[in-house]
Design a protein around this motif. Structure first.
Motif, PDB file in Angstrom:
ATOM      1  N   ARG A 216      37.508  48.299  34.783  1.00 37.68           N
ATOM      2  CA  ARG A 216      36.879  49.424  34.061  1.00 37.68           C
ATOM      3  C   ARG A 216      36.325  48.983  32.702  1.00 37.68           C
ATOM      4  NH1 ARG A 216      40.121  54.936  35.827  1.00 37.68           N
ATOM      5  NH2 ARG A 216      40.118  54.368  38.023  1.00 37.68           N
TER       6      ARG A 216
ATOM      7  N   MET B 143      24.972  55.909  28.545  1.00 39.74           N
ATOM      8  CA  MET B 143      25.602  57.050  29.210  1.00 39.74           C
ATOM      9  C   MET B 143      26.968  57.399  28.618  1.00 39.74           C
ATOM     10  SD  MET B 143      24.673  55.890  33.109  1.00 39.74           S
ATOM     11  CE  MET B 143      25.720  57.098  33.930  1.00 39.74           C
TER      12      MET B 143
ATOM     13  N   PHE C 269      30.482  67.005  28.996  1.00 37.23           N
ATOM     14  CA  PHE C 269      31.802  66.553  29.442  1.00 37.23           C
ATOM     15  C   PHE C 269      32.667  67.762  29.803  1.00 37.23           C
ATOM     16  CE2 PHE C 269      31.792  62.245  26.945  1.00 37.23           C
ATOM     17  CZ  PHE C 269      30.862  61.760  27.846  1.00 37.23           C
TER      18      PHE C 269
ATOM     19  N   ASP D 272      36.077  59.642  37.565  1.00 42.91           N
ATOM     20  CA  ASP D 272      35.132  58.545  37.845  1.00 42.91           C
ATOM     21  C   ASP D 272      33.765  59.054  38.286  1.00 42.91           C
ATOM     22  OD1 ASP D 272      35.772  59.491  40.298  1.00 42.91           O
ATOM     23  OD2 ASP D 272      36.226  57.537  41.179  1.00 42.91           O
TER      24      ASP D 272
ATOM     25  N   THR E  17      30.117  60.905  37.125  1.00 44.72           N
ATOM     26  CA  THR E  17      29.277  61.185  35.968  1.00 44.72           C
ATOM     27  C   THR E  17      29.049  62.691  35.874  1.00 44.72           C
ATOM     28  OG1 THR E  17      27.210  61.111  37.197  1.00 44.72           O
ATOM     29  CG2 THR E  17      28.032  59.019  36.342  1.00 44.72           C
TER      30      THR E  17
ATOM     31  N   LEU F 238      25.603  61.576  32.020  1.00 40.32           N
ATOM     32  CA  LEU F 238      26.482  60.965  31.020  1.00 40.32           C
ATOM     33  C   LEU F 238      27.817  60.634  31.678  1.00 40.32           C
ATOM     34  CD1 LEU F 238      25.650  63.375  28.073  1.00 40.32           C
ATOM     35  CD2 LEU F 238      24.766  61.060  28.456  1.00 40.32           C
ATOM     36  N   PHE F 239      28.652  59.885  30.954  1.00 41.15           N
ATOM     37  CA  PHE F 239      29.916  59.481  31.554  1.00 41.15           C
ATOM     38  C   PHE F 239      30.997  59.434  30.486  1.00 41.15           C
ATOM     39  CE2 PHE F 239      32.955  56.257  33.139  1.00 41.15           C
ATOM     40  CZ  PHE F 239      33.351  56.935  34.276  1.00 41.15           C
ATOM     41  N   ASN F 240      32.130  60.101  30.769  1.00 41.51           N
ATOM     42  CA  ASN F 240      33.232  60.202  29.819  1.00 41.51           C
ATOM     43  C   ASN F 240      34.160  58.996  29.942  1.00 41.51           C
ATOM     44  OD1 ASN F 240      35.382  60.939  28.239  1.00 41.51           O
ATOM     45  ND2 ASN F 240      35.297  63.106  28.843  1.00 41.51           N
ATOM     46  N   SER F 241      33.878  57.983  29.154  1.00 42.91           N
ATOM     47  CA  SER F 241      34.619  56.729  29.270  1.00 42.91           C
ATOM     48  C   SER F 241      36.102  56.905  28.910  1.00 42.91           C
ATOM     49  CB  SER F 241      33.987  55.669  28.366  1.00 42.91           C
ATOM     50  OG  SER F 241      33.701  56.192  27.095  1.00 42.91           O
ATOM     51  N   GLN F 242      36.392  57.697  27.879  1.00 46.06           N
ATOM     52  CA  GLN F 242      37.781  57.905  27.446  1.00 46.06           C
ATOM     53  C   GLN F 242      38.628  58.474  28.581  1.00 46.06           C
ATOM     54  OE1 GLN F 242      38.767  56.675  24.646  1.00 46.06           O
ATOM     55  NE2 GLN F 242      38.388  58.085  22.941  1.00 46.06           N
TER      56      GLN F 242
ATOM     57  N   TRP G 168      38.112  58.347  31.728  1.00 45.76           N
ATOM     58  CA  TRP G 168      38.227  57.394  32.837  1.00 45.76           C
ATOM     59  C   TRP G 168      39.288  56.348  32.527  1.00 45.76           C
ATOM     60  CZ3 TRP G 168      34.901  52.624  34.010  1.00 45.76           C
ATOM     61  CH2 TRP G 168      34.958  52.263  35.357  1.00 45.76           C
ATOM     62  N   LEU G 169      39.267  55.859  31.287  1.00 47.92           N
ATOM     63  CA  LEU G 169      40.267  54.861  30.893  1.00 47.92           C
ATOM     64  C   LEU G 169      41.665  55.475  30.891  1.00 47.92           C
ATOM     65  CD1 LEU G 169      38.399  52.969  28.034  1.00 47.92           C
ATOM     66  CD2 LEU G 169      38.893  52.155  30.346  1.00 47.92           C
TER      67      LEU G 169
ATOM     68  N   ASP H  41      42.660  57.913  32.659  1.00 44.64           N
ATOM     69  CA  ASP H  41      42.971  58.235  34.043  1.00 44.64           C
ATOM     70  C   ASP H  41      43.646  57.055  34.751  1.00 44.64           C
ATOM     71  OD1 ASP H  41      42.468  59.939  36.469  1.00 44.64           O
ATOM     72  OD2 ASP H  41      41.324  58.168  37.042  1.00 44.64           O
ATOM     73  N   GLU H  42      43.317  55.882  34.303  1.00 45.07           N
ATOM     74  CA  GLU H  42      43.789  54.659  34.968  1.00 45.07           C
ATOM     75  C   GLU H  42      45.255  54.415  34.661  1.00 45.07           C
ATOM     76  OE1 GLU H  42      41.771  50.266  35.414  1.00 45.07           O
ATOM     77  OE2 GLU H  42      41.867  51.172  33.436  1.00 45.07           O
TER      78      GLU H  42
END
Lengths: 327, 327, 327, 327, 327, 327
Positions: A243, A268, B292, B303, B305, B316-320, B322-323, B325-326
Motif C-alpha cells: 500500500r 487523487m 470522502f 480500497d 475510490t 479521489l482516494f482516501n489514503s488514510q 486505506w492505511l 484499514d490494513e
C-alpha cells in the motif's frame, strides 16, 4: 579563486585580464575583410562572456575543446551594451589547474548542512518503512551523491549545483508547515513524496560542465525514471508494504498536477494533492525571484512591472520593492 | 431543539413524528387515479426530506409558503432507498415558534471564538493602514455582522452559516504558516487579502432560509462586489495610501487565479500569487472532505475510490482510511 | 507647424534639416573603432526616426532627457531601407518653443464636434436617470476632459489623441442603427453602456508624450477601474435606481465578452450582448484598416493578402481594392 | 382550421376533444398489469402532446403510420405538470382531410411579403452580376420555392416553415443598417452573402412533416452544399466575373466564423467579417428570445435569470421585463 | 452449456426458464404497497438482465452474494422495451456447478491459435535481444497466462476474455503490413512495442467475474505498470542493450499519443509514432464496429447515421451497408 | 546540366564559378560607407544562396527580374557559417538557355512510372463508376497534367515537382496494405478518396518558378476547391450514383480529420476514417524525414534529438541511426 569572474566585467572595463574559463562554444568565422577569426563563449559560475580572437589562434584551436577549460589573456570592453573580451593569448588548461567550483553556479547553502537538515527530518519519521525507503535513496552509492549535487533544472528554477537538494529541502519544510492544517494528510507519506518526487532528475539531467538533458531524460522523463528507481528500491527492501508503495508511486506520477505537464496521473490522494500544489508554488516563486532580479538589473524602476513572463502569461510586479520605494 | 431532525429518519422508520421544518418547495400534482396531492420538500439544518400529503391539504396550501416554516405530523418511510414522510397534518408556523438555528447548517466552531481569533491576528498587524482597513470592514454595521454569519458558498465548500468566517480564518492561518518561507511576501498585506478576498459574498449570497445567489451576485459577482466595497471603504478612510489600495484591490481581482474562473486579472504580486494558490488548496481539500464523506456514507470500501469528481476530472482516494484499514 | 515631419523623410533624402522632435529614447554606445556615440529615437505625430550623433554630443547629453523635446540639425539618409538622421547639433527645447500638437497623433475629427454629437444623443435619452448618469461623467472636472483627449489604446485600435471619444461615438452610432432590429434592447441603456464601457481607460492609459499603460492599468485594468468610477458616481447621484445601476455595471463588466479577455462576467442581458458584439466588430474593423494600410504601404499588390494577423490567426484581404483594381 | 390545437390544452382540461394531428411517434408497450397499450406523440404546429390509448387500438395500429395524419377523440388531462390525452378513438386521416398548414409552425410574416421585400432590395443592386447571381437562385425552379418554405434549423433558431427566409430577410436588413459605418464593405457583395450564406439548408434539412437533417446534410453540411450550388449557378451564368465568384464563395465558406463550427475558412474580407458577426448576433438573439419565453412560461419571476444556457455557458436575464416590473 | 442465455430472451417471451447466472447486483427495496422485494442484475457472457423477486427471497438473500453464481427459475417478460425476469426460485450455485466460460464474453478466436500466431512472428525476429525480451513476458509464469486471458478494456474495445491478445495480434499484423512503407522503422522494435504496449493491463484490470479496474490500475495506470514490468524484466535479462531498453520504454510511455490520454511522453521515434497511430486506428475501428452493431440492432435503417458518439464528437455512418442496401 | 549547384558550395570554397540561377530576390541597399550594392538570393533545385554584388551592377539591375533566370560569375565564400557568393558579372538568361529542370526540386521517382503504377491500380477497380470518376480526373486535359507535376505543399511535405503524385501513390499503397484488416472498408472507395483527396492542390498552389499559394488557395482552400471539381465531374459523368458521390465528397471534406485543420466535416465512414488517419501518418513521416535530414546535416550526433518541432510540440529522434551507431 580566480582573479577575474564574468560578473566583474564592469569593474575591469578596458583593462587587460588573465584568467581561467570554461570554453562553452568555439567557432572559426570569416572576417569581412578576408581571413578568419575565432569566436568563443567563455563562462564561469557567474555567467558567460562573448570572446573574439582576431589573430594567432592556431594554438588555441589546436589545444582547446568545447566543454574544457582554458587560460586566456585579453582586454575587457563593452560593445552595444554587452561585455566582451578580445583575446591575445589562449591555451588549454588542465582540470588540475583550476578549482572546478569556480565554473558552475552552486547553491548558496552548504550541501552538508542541507543534507543534515533533511536527514534529521527523516529520522523523525514515525513510519519505519517510509524511513527505510527514503534512506535507501539517500544512502545509495550512486543516487545519494548525485542527489546532493544535481541541479533542479537546466535553466529554470534552482539551475545550480545542489539546486535539487535545496529545492527538496525547502519543499519539505513548507510541507511540514502546512500539513497540520490538513488532517487528511499523512505527514511521513507527504514528506517521502517531497523527497523522492524529483529523484529522477539525477538521470534526467547532466551537469558535467554545463547543465543539459540526457537522452534518457528527453525520451523517458524524470517522472518515469523516478518510478523505475522506486520499483527497484522497493524490490531490494522486500518485504515492503504494497500500500505504501502504491501511494508513493502515485505521488511521483502525479506531482506535475496536469496531464499536459507530463503527469500520467492526476493527484487523487490528500498527500498527492498537497505535494503537487506546494511544488507548483515553489516553482512559481522561483520564477518570480528570477524575474524580479532580471528587472532590477536591467534598470527597471520600482513602479514598473517585469517583462512579460511567457510561462505565466502575464508580467509580474515586486510589491515589496514598490512599498519600500515610497518610504 | 426540534424533536426530530432530517438526519434522524433511519431511527424513526415507519414511526409517526411531529416536528417543525422549513418549506423549501411546495407543489400541487395530479394523482394518476384522478384528483391531486401535495408534493413538498421539507428541510432543516441536517438535510432535506421529500414529503407527500395525499388528502386534506387545503389548510396547508392556504397558510404555508415556500421559504417559510411549517409544523407537520407524518409517518417516516423509505422508498427506493430514499427517506420520505407522508403527512397527515400541516400548518404554517410563525418564526417565533421555532429556533431558527435549527434550520440552517452552522459552522462547528463558535462565531465569537473565530471572530476573536481573527481580530487578534489583525491586532498584530505592523501596518496601521492595513489594520484600519480591515477593521473598517469587521466593524462595519452592515458588513461586519453579515461577514460573521454568511456561508462561503451556495453548495460547495463551507456551505453553512458562518462558513465564510470559518474559511477565512483557516486561510489566514495557512497564510501565516507559509509566508515565512517566501521573503518576497508582505505578511500584513497577504493576511489583508485573505480576510477581504471573499467579502463580496455578503452580497452575492442570500442565506435567509436557504442559500441562494442574489441577482446582483449573478450579474456582478463577488469579486467585483468586493472591489466596489473596497473603494467605498478607502474613500471613507482617506487619506489612505494609494499603493496599498492598488495592491489589495489587485489581490481581490486576481484571487480566482484564472480568467475562466471570473478573475479579471491574474496574480502579479507575491501576495496575490500565494493567496490565490492557498485559497485554491482550501477549496480542493473542502471538496475532498465532501467526497470522502459521501463515499463512506454510501458504503464504499476503504480500497475503493470516490465517484468521479467532475470539477477535478478524476476520482479521489482516501489514503488514510486505506492505511488504517490494513492495520 | 514644424518645418519637417518624420513622414517627410523621402522628400529630404541626403538634405540637412533643422526641426523639433520628442526624444523617445537616448543612449550612449561604444563605437567599434573606440570611443562612443549617441543613439536616439526622435519622434513626432507622424512617426519615429532613428538618429545617430557621432561626435560632440556632450551638450545634448547634458541638456536633453527622454520624454522631453529637442531641437536638432542633421542630414537625412536611408540605411538598409530605413530612414535615419545623422545629427550635427542637438539641444533641449522648452515646451513653450513647440506646438505640442505636433508630437502626438490625433483623431482626424474635431473634438468639439464629436463631443457635441455625443451630447446631442444623450440629450435625446428618454430615461432621465441614465441621462444624469452619463452627464455626470461627461461633465466631471477630471474625467470629462480626460475622456475627450484619451487614446483608445496603447498601440491597437484608435491609438491617437481623442481616439477613445472617436471610438465611443462610432460605437454609439452603430448601436443606434442596430437596436431597432432587436426589440429586447432598451436603447438608452445600450447607449449608456456604449459611452461608459471604456471610461476606465482614462486611468488605464497615460498619454503625456507617448501612450503607455499606467501601473493601475496593468494591475486593475480598465474594466474594474470603470466599475469603481461608476460606483462613485452612483453614490453622488443618490437616489439612483438600483436596477439601472446593476444593468449598467453588468454591461461594463461583461463587454469584453470572454473570460480570457478579462471580463469577469459574460453578457447576460440583451444590451450587454449587443454592446459586446458591436464593440468587438469595431475592434476587428480597426485592425483590418491598419493591416490594409500596412499592406499597401509595404508595396503589396491588390491580389495579395496582408501579412498573417496573429490576433486573428489568419491573413486578411482587401476585397474593395481588388475589385477596383480589375476595372 | 382545427377545432383544437396542442397549445389549447389548458382551456380543455378534463374535456373530450376531437381533432386531427400528425403522428410523430407510435409504439406498443406492455402494461404493468399485463397486456399492452399504445403510447403516442401527437403534434401540430403549436407543439406536441403525449397520448395513451389503453384499449381497442387495433384499427389505430393497422391504419396509422408515424409521419402521417390521424383523426382522434380523447380526453385532455394533466399528469405531473404535463398535458396529455387519453384516446378513445383513432384512425388514419388522408392528407386531403387536413389543412397541412395546421401541422407545422410557420413564420408569422407572410411569405409573399418577405419575398417581395427581399426582391426589392436585390432590384436596387448596383452590381448587375451579383443581381443576376442572386436572382438565379431566387428564380430557380427547385431552389427558389424551397428557399421560401424551408425552416432555418431543425430545433434552434427560426425552426419553422419559411424560417430561413425570415432569418435571411432580417439579416439583410441589419447588414444594410450597419454597412454605412464600414466604408471597406461593398454593400451589394455583403447582401449577396447574406442571401446565399444558408442556401445549402434547402438540401440539408427536410421539412415534410417534421424538421430533420437529410443524410447529405449530415455528411456534407449546408456550407459545402451551398458552395456546390454556387459553382453550378456560376457555370450557368458564364461569363461571370471570377473575382466576384471567389469573394461570394469565401463568404459562404467562412460565415460560421470558427473552424469548430464547420467553417473551412475564417473570414478574411470586410464583407465576410461583417456577415459572420451579424449572423452570429442573429443566432444569439434568437436563442435569447426562446430562453426568455421559456423562463416566463415556466413561471419564473422578473428578477430571476433563465435556466443555464449550455450553448452560451451562462444564464440569461430579461432586463426589459425587470425594468417594466419595477414601474 | 446453459439452457438459456440472456440474448435468448426474445425467443422465450412469457415463458418460464431455469438457468444459471452471475449475480452482478443484488439489493432489497421497498414496495410502494409496503413490504420489500429483491432487485437484481443477472448476467452471463451474452449480456445482463434485470430481475425482480417479489416474495420468499429469504433463502436467496441468505445464500447468494454479488459476484457469485446463482441458479434461478423465473418468467421472461418485456417491460418498456427491456427484457426482464420475474423470479420464483433462486439459490446460490457453486463454481463447480457451472461452466465459467458461460459467464464472460470471450474472443471469437481460439487462444491457442492466437498465441501460436504471435509466437511465430516473434520467432522470426532478427534481433535476438528483442526476441529474448518479448519471450520473457510471454513465458512468464504469472504474466504470460494473464496476458492470454485478459480483456483489453473494461467496457470499450475488446472487452472480452482474451481481448487483449486479440487486440495485440491484430495490431501486430497491421504493423507488419505498414512498416515496409516506412524505411525509418525497425520492424522488430515496432512489433516488440505492439506486443508490450498494453501489457500493464494484466494488472490494471480484474476479470474475475466482471471486468473492473484494480486500485493499482486507477492510481498507477497500465502505462506506468508496464514500464515497471519492463524494468524488472530488463534486470533479469541483464546484460540487455541499454539503447533497446530506452527505445522500448519510450514506445510504452508514449503510445497513447497525447498527454491528456495519460502518456507522459509524446512519440519521438519512428516506431513510437507508427505504433501510436495504428493503436489509435484499432481503437477507432473497434468503436465503429460497436456503434454499427448497436445502430442495426436498434432498428436504424441503412440511410441513418448511428447515435452521436461522444468520444468522437460525431455520429458515424455505415457506408457498406448503405451501398449494399441500394443494390 | 549546370556546372555548379548550390549544394556544391563547400567543394568550391574561395573559388570562382560561373553558372545559371533563378533570381528569387533582388534588392538595392545602401553601403555603410556610402553608395549602394546589390543584395540577391539565387536558387536552383538544390537550395538557395545569398549573393552580393558590390559594384557595376547597372546591367544586372537593368536586365534581370525576380522570378527570372540569370547567368552569373562570382566567388564562393563562407560568412558566419553560411555560404555566399560575391558576384563580378551578372546578366539575364533566357529560358531557352537553361534546363528548367535544374531549378526546381523534383520527385526522385519518374513521373511516367508513378502515373503507370497509379493507373494500374485504378484499372483493377471492381466498381466501374468509381473507375470512371477517377479516370475523368486523370484524363482531364487541364487537371491531369497539373496533377502529375504539382508539388504537394509549399514548404512542408513533398514540396517538389510531382510531389503530389508521389504522395498520392504512396498513400494509395498504404491504403491497399491496411484495408484488408478492416472489413468495413470498401477498397475501391478508399482508393478513390486517396487519389482525389488533395486534387484541389492543383489550383491551391502555383509552381511556376517558386512554390506559392494562389489567392484562390488562400480564400477557398484545396478542400473546397476539390469539392467543386468533384461536383463538375459528377455532372459530366451523369448518370453517376448519388450515393457514391456523397461518400467520395464526404472523404474529401473530412480528410484533414479535425475542424481546426480546415475540414468542414469529421470522418464518419470507415473509408473516411482510415483515409484521414493514413494521410496524417504520411504527413508525420514526411516531417520526420525532413527533421532527421536537417539534424544530420547540421552536424548533430546520433544520440542527439532534432531541434524542437513546433508543429508536433516535441523534438524527434532517429532511432535507426542511433542503433546503427552503436554497432
Amino acid at each position: 579563486m580566480k582573479e577575474f569572474y564574468v560578473q566583474d566585467a564592469p569593474r575591469f572595463e578596458n583593462m587587460v585580464i588573465t584568467s581561467y574559463f570554461c570554453v562553452s562554444q568555439m567557432q572559426k568565422r570569416d572576417k569581412k575583410t578576408g581571413g578568419q577569426y575565432l569566436a568563443l563563449t567563455l563562462s564561469d559560475k557567474t555567467g558567460a562572456l562573448e570572446a573574439r580572437m582576431w589573430d594567432d589562434f592556431a594554438e588555441a584551436v589546436a589545444t582547446c575543446t568545447e566543454g574544457g577549460y582554458a587560460k586566456v589573456q585579453g582586454q575587457i570592453s563593452n560593445y552595444k551594451g554587452k561585455w566582451q573580451i578580445t583575446l591575445t593569448k589562449m591555451r588549454n588548461a588542465a582540470e588540475s589547474e583550476v578549482d572546478t567550483a569556480d565554473f558552475q553556479a552552486v547553491s548558496e547553502f552548504p550541501v552538508a548542512q542541507m543534507d543534515a537538515e533533511l536527514r534529521a527530518i527523516v529520522d523523525n519519521f514515525k513510519d519505519a518503512d517510509l524511513k527505510r525507503l527514503v534512506l535507501s535513496f539517500l544512502d545509495d552509492e550512486e543516487i545519494g551523491p548525485a542527489f546532493r549535487v544535481a541541479p533542479a533544472a537546466k535553466m529554470l528554477h534552482h539551475a545550480w549545483i545542489s539546486g535539487l537538494l535545496e529545492h527538496v529541502l525547502t519543499l519539505v519544510k513548507v510541507c511540514l508547515a502546512t500539513a497540520p492544517f490538513y488532517p487528511e494528510v499523512n505527514t511521513d507519506l507527504l514528506v517521502t513524496g517531497a523527497i523522492l518526487h524529483d529523484i529522477g532528475k539525477v538521470k534526467e539531467l547532466s551537469w558535467k560542465t554545463n547543465f543539459t538533458y540526457t537522452l534518457e531524460g528527453q525520451m523517458i522523463g524524470h517522472i518515469s525514471i523516478a518510478q523505475g528507481l522506486l520499483r527497484e528500491k522497493v524490490k531490494e527492501l522486500a518485504p515492503f508494504p504494497e500500500r505504501l508503495r502504491i501511494l508513493v508511486e502515485h505521488m511521483i506520477l502525479s506531482h506535475h498536477g496536469k496531464y499536459e505537464f507530463g503527469s500520467p496521473k492526476l493527484p487523487m490522494t490528500p498527500e498527492a494533492m498537497l505535494l503537487s500544489a506546494l511544488d507548483d508554488l515553489e516553482a512559481k516563486f522561483a520564477a518570480m525571484r528570477r524575474e524580479f532580479a532580471a528587472a532590477e538589473s536591467s534598470g527597471k524602476a520600482a513602479d514598473e512591472t517585469t517583462e512579460w513572463v511567457r510561462s505565466m502569461d502575464r508580467p509580474l510586479f515586486n510589491s515589496q520593492r514598490w512599498l519600500a520605494d515610497e518610504q
